[in-house]
Design an enzyme around this catalytic site. Structure first.
Site, PDB file in Angstrom:
ATOM      1  N   THR A  15       0.808  -1.217   0.000  1.00  8.23           N
ATOM      2  CA  THR A  15       0.000   0.000   0.000  1.00  8.23           C
ATOM      3  C   THR A  15       0.843   1.270   0.000  1.00  8.23           C
ATOM      4  OG1 THR A  15      -0.184  -0.106   2.423  1.00  8.23           O
ATOM      5  CG2 THR A  15      -1.953  -1.128   1.136  1.00  8.23           C
ATOM      6  N   THR A  96      13.699  -0.518  -0.796  1.00  2.71           N
ATOM      7  CA  THR A  96      13.914   0.547   0.190  1.00  2.71           C
ATOM      8  C   THR A  96      15.376   0.954   0.271  1.00  2.71           C
ATOM      9  OG1 THR A  96      12.122  -0.414   1.485  1.00  2.71           O
ATOM     10  CG2 THR A  96      13.537   1.176   2.603  1.00  2.71           C
ATOM     11  N   HIS A 246      42.797  10.863  11.657  1.00  4.09           N
ATOM     12  CA  HIS A 246      42.414  10.242  12.920  1.00  4.09           C
ATOM     13  C   HIS A 246      42.682  11.218  14.060  1.00  4.09           C
ATOM     14  CE1 HIS A 246      41.771   6.390  11.051  1.00  4.09           C
ATOM     15  NE2 HIS A 246      42.952   6.482  10.460  1.00  4.09           N
TER      16      HIS A 246
END
Length: 295
Positions: A15, A96, A246
């Site tokens: 849906t 998705t 880093h």
């Protein structure tokens, strides 16, 4: 792997607006969509397809399902995939995008334990031209033929399919493995599948600059694939991206060793070194295929 025209297909999130559009196209193409699942919407129909609240409620009506296609929102996609695995569905395509990385890590561990194929997330799915449409591929760009397409670049696969169709090269299969950072099935897996496919005579691999493991399949192609392979890497002219320093480098005030992230040029170089044809632009792919098939 069951990718036959009569295989049974389920749509989770049927849906959702995007699902409703593409379910109609899949059904019109002849895909055997037998049911949809959308919690709270059970009892409805979408394009004459019955909708159930749960996957397990659909099974008594549909029988065993071969493939499910997930259109659920990112935060619900994991639960949908786990529900499908629990229902013994062994082919899952996730349209998705933006699923949380930890959700994907967990899902892939469960899928591996249950020998379940995961395609995606952020995938356009799979198309076998003239026979089967699983996902959001624009079917009008494809025509049956001997060229297999594997892509990590979203809509680029459709552009290349259209280029091939216009050049007289039909396609045996188009697979969008997904363009999120963590995806299920890999280039290597689909290269192996197309290499064994009697209908495939040549393969086009479509990669991109960001992330991915395109370089890792170079040796596999040269040693294991006995069909012509043509490559295109999107992002040749994209700006180079460097890894951030880093914290420890900043603390001791030392210049950081900044390793460049894999770029289009480094990936292209790896394929060219192995003498695998690389197109500079999508429109060049048909010409490279012609040359490769003559050898």
């Amino acid at each position: 792997m069951n990718l036959k025209p009569d295989s049974k297909v389920l749509i989770q999130g049927i849906t959702e607006p995007l699902a409703s559009i593409h379910v109609a196209r899949m059904k019109a193409y002849g895909t055997n969509v037998v049911a949809g699942v959308s919690p709270g919407q059970g009892g409805q129909t979408v394009h004459d397809i019955p909708v159930f609240d749960l996957v397990e409620q659909a099974l008594p009506t549909t029988g065993s399902i071969d493939t499910t296609i997930i259109f659920k929102p990112p935060y619900l996609a994991l639960d949908a995939a786990l529900e499908a695995i629990a229902a013994n569905i062994r082919q899952i395509i996730i349209v998705t995008s933006g699923i949380p990385p930890l959700d994907m890590v967990y899902l892939l561990r469960i899928a591996d334990a249950h020998k379940t194929l995961i395609v995606g997330p952020n995938s356009m799915g799979i198309i076998i031209p003239g026979k089967l449409l699983l996902g959001t591929h624009p079917a009008e760009f494809y025509t049956p033929g001997p060229v297999g397409l594997i892509s990590r670049c979203g809509n680029l696969i459709s552009e290349v399919a259209l280029e091939l169709t216009q050049a007289g090269f039909g396609q045996s299969m188009g697979v969008s493995i997904g363009s999120d950072a963590i995806v299920g099935s890999s280039f290597r897996q689909w290269l192996q599948t197309l290499n064994k496919d009697d209908n495939t005579k040549a393969i086009v691999l479509l990669g991109k600059t960001e992330g991915g493991n395109e370089e890792t399949v170079v040796e596999y192609i040269t040693e294991e694939i006995n069909k012509p392979v043509v490559v295109y890497i999107a992002g040749r002219y994209a700006p180079e991206v460097k890894r951030p320093r880093h914290a420890s480098d900043l603390i001791i005030s030392q210049p950081a060793i900044e390793e460049e992230v894999s770029t289009a040029e480094t990936k292209i170089g790896a394929f060219e070194k192995a003498k695998i044809p690389v197109a500079q632009r999508p429109s060049q792919i048909p010409d490279l295929l012609k040359k490769a098939l003559k050898k």
